[in-house]
Motif scaffolding. Structure first.
Motif, short mmCIF file in Angstrom:
data_model
loop_
_atom_site.label_atom_id
_atom_site.label_comp_id
_atom_site.label_asym_id
_atom_site.label_seq_id
_atom_site.Cartn_x
_atom_site.Cartn_y
_atom_site.Cartn_z
N ARG A 85 -35.71 -9.13 22.61
CA ARG A 85 -35.91 -10.52 22.20
C ARG A 85 -36.72 -10.61 20.92
N ALA A 86 -36.56 -9.62 20.05
CA ALA A 86 -37.23 -9.67 18.76
C ALA A 86 -36.56 -10.68 17.83
N THR A 87 -35.33 -11.08 18.15
CA THR A 87 -34.58 -12.00 17.31
C THR A 87 -34.32 -13.31 18.05
N HIS A 88 -33.55 -14.21 17.40
CA HIS A 88 -33.31 -15.55 17.98
C HIS A 88 -32.60 -15.49 19.32
N THR A 89 -31.76 -14.50 19.51
CA THR A 89 -31.05 -14.33 20.79
C THR A 89 -31.32 -12.93 21.31
N ARG A 90 -31.18 -12.74 22.61
CA ARG A 90 -31.47 -11.44 23.21
C ARG A 90 -30.39 -10.42 22.84
N GLY A 91 -30.84 -9.27 22.37
CA GLY A 91 -29.91 -8.17 22.13
C GLY A 91 -30.03 -7.15 23.24
N SER A 92 -28.94 -6.45 23.51
CA SER A 92 -28.95 -5.44 24.57
C SER A 92 -29.77 -4.23 24.14
N ARG A 93 -30.44 -3.61 25.09
CA ARG A 93 -31.15 -2.37 24.79
C ARG A 93 -30.13 -1.28 24.49
N GLU A 94 -30.39 -0.53 23.43
CA GLU A 94 -29.45 0.53 23.07
C GLU A 94 -29.41 1.61 24.13
N ALA A 95 -30.54 1.82 24.81
CA ALA A 95 -30.56 2.81 25.89
C ALA A 95 -29.60 2.42 27.01
N ALA A 96 -29.46 1.12 27.26
CA ALA A 96 -28.54 0.66 28.29
C ALA A 96 -27.09 0.90 27.89
N LYS A 97 -26.85 0.87 26.57
CA LYS A 97 -25.49 1.12 26.07
C LYS A 97 -25.16 2.61 26.04
N GLY A 98 -26.21 3.44 26.08
CA GLY A 98 -25.98 4.88 26.07
C GLY A 98 -25.86 5.48 24.69
N LYS A 99 -26.03 4.68 23.63
CA LYS A 99 -25.97 5.23 22.27
C LYS A 99 -26.67 4.28 21.31
N GLN A 100 -27.10 4.84 20.19
CA GLN A 100 -27.73 4.05 19.15
C GLN A 100 -26.67 3.50 18.20
N SER A 101 -26.97 2.33 17.66
CA SER A 101 -26.06 1.75 16.67
C SER A 101 -26.16 2.53 15.36
N GLY A 102 -25.16 2.37 14.52
CA GLY A 102 -25.19 3.00 13.21
C GLY A 102 -26.36 2.49 12.39
N ARG A 103 -26.68 1.19 12.53
CA ARG A 103 -27.81 0.62 11.80
C ARG A 103 -29.11 1.31 12.19
N THR A 104 -29.33 1.48 13.49
CA THR A 104 -30.55 2.13 13.96
C THR A 104 -30.67 3.54 13.41
N GLN A 105 -29.61 4.29 13.48
CA GLN A 105 -29.64 5.68 12.99
C GLN A 105 -29.93 5.73 11.49
N GLU A 106 -29.32 4.80 10.75
CA GLU A 106 -29.53 4.77 9.29
C GLU A 106 -30.99 4.45 8.96
#
Length: 237
Positions: free
Chosen positions: A68-89
């Motif tokens: 909830r760092a942003t206006h809407t809740r984003g899913s935890r990347e750990a729950a998805k099982g992988k990091q987004s390309g943005r996070t890795q970059e």
């Protein structure tokens, strides 16, 4: 007029609160306006396998954004099982930025990991993360020196980062979310104390721009990083 009412060359308020967590060897909560990032430095007496026995250390970074760092809740990347390309970059950017001002041989055979966790986002999270990570790293290094684990400071200079962009036809410093989401162009500058450039990420979003506009953004970035360097000095004094 900028949405925030700031002048084109005006930074948001910068604050750095050191010792924000109890267990990390170095930590701070850094704020650029309403953007807040918790930066911690963890010292480990181990290295990646490819560096063992070479007589030098390693500095790396990890980045995440709370749901909830942003206006809407984003899913935890750990729950998805992988990091987004943005996070890795962004993680790679943080690591490269900190390594650009670290003498690995003076650090010795140990690894320092900078964890940068965004608790509130309003634009410029990666630049705040880099700027705060340097403070956390400096505090961790000071602890190593105080304990006699290393004799010389491996940090050669300060490094800081700031975003700039062209908003409503005007080059502006330190974009907040309202500007970043509507900018014609935006750029992230990672600058080293003394005038050197570690990295520049520049993108034309709504309209292309010429060389002079890029130089104007760089001049703004130098102004902003000068203020960040001063805040870093005060934080680690």
């Amino acid at each position: 007029m900028r949405p925030s009412g700031r002048a084109p060359d005006e930074m948001r308020a910068i604050s750095i609160e050191t010792g924000f967590t109890k267990h990390a060897e170095g930590s701070c909560l850094i704020a650029f306006g309403d953007t807040r990032v918790l930066c911690t430095a963890s010292v480990e007496e181990r290295l990646p396998p490819w560096l063992r026995g070479k007589g030098e250390g390693w500095v790396t970074g990890e980045y995440s954004m709370l749901p909830r760092a942003t206006h809407t809740r984003g899913s935890r990347e750990a729950a998805k099982g992988k990091q987004s390309g943005r996070t890795q970059e962004i993680q790679r950017l943080i690591g490269r930025s900190l390594r650009s001002v670290t003498d690995m041989k003076l650090l010795g055979e140990r690894q320092i990991t900078l964890d940068c966790d965004v608790i509130q986002a309003d634009g410029g999270t990666r630049t705040a993360a880099i700027s705060g990570a340097w403070v956390a790293l400096k505090l961790a290094v000071k602890g190593l020196m105080d304990a006699g684990a290393i004799r010389q400071d491996p940090l050669t200079r300060k490094v800081a980062a700031v975003s700039c962009g062209i908003f409503d036809g005007t080059p502006v410093l330190d974009l907040d979310y309202a500007e970043d989401s509507n900018a014609d162009a935006d750029a992230n500058f990672v600058l080293i104390e003394g005038g050197h450039i570690a990295e520049v990420q520049a993108t034309a979003e709504g309209a292309t721009y010429d060389e002079e506009a890029l130089l104007r953004l760089l001049r703004l970035a130098r102004t902003g990083c000068g203020e960040i360097f001063a805040a870093q000095d005060k934080a680690v004094a």
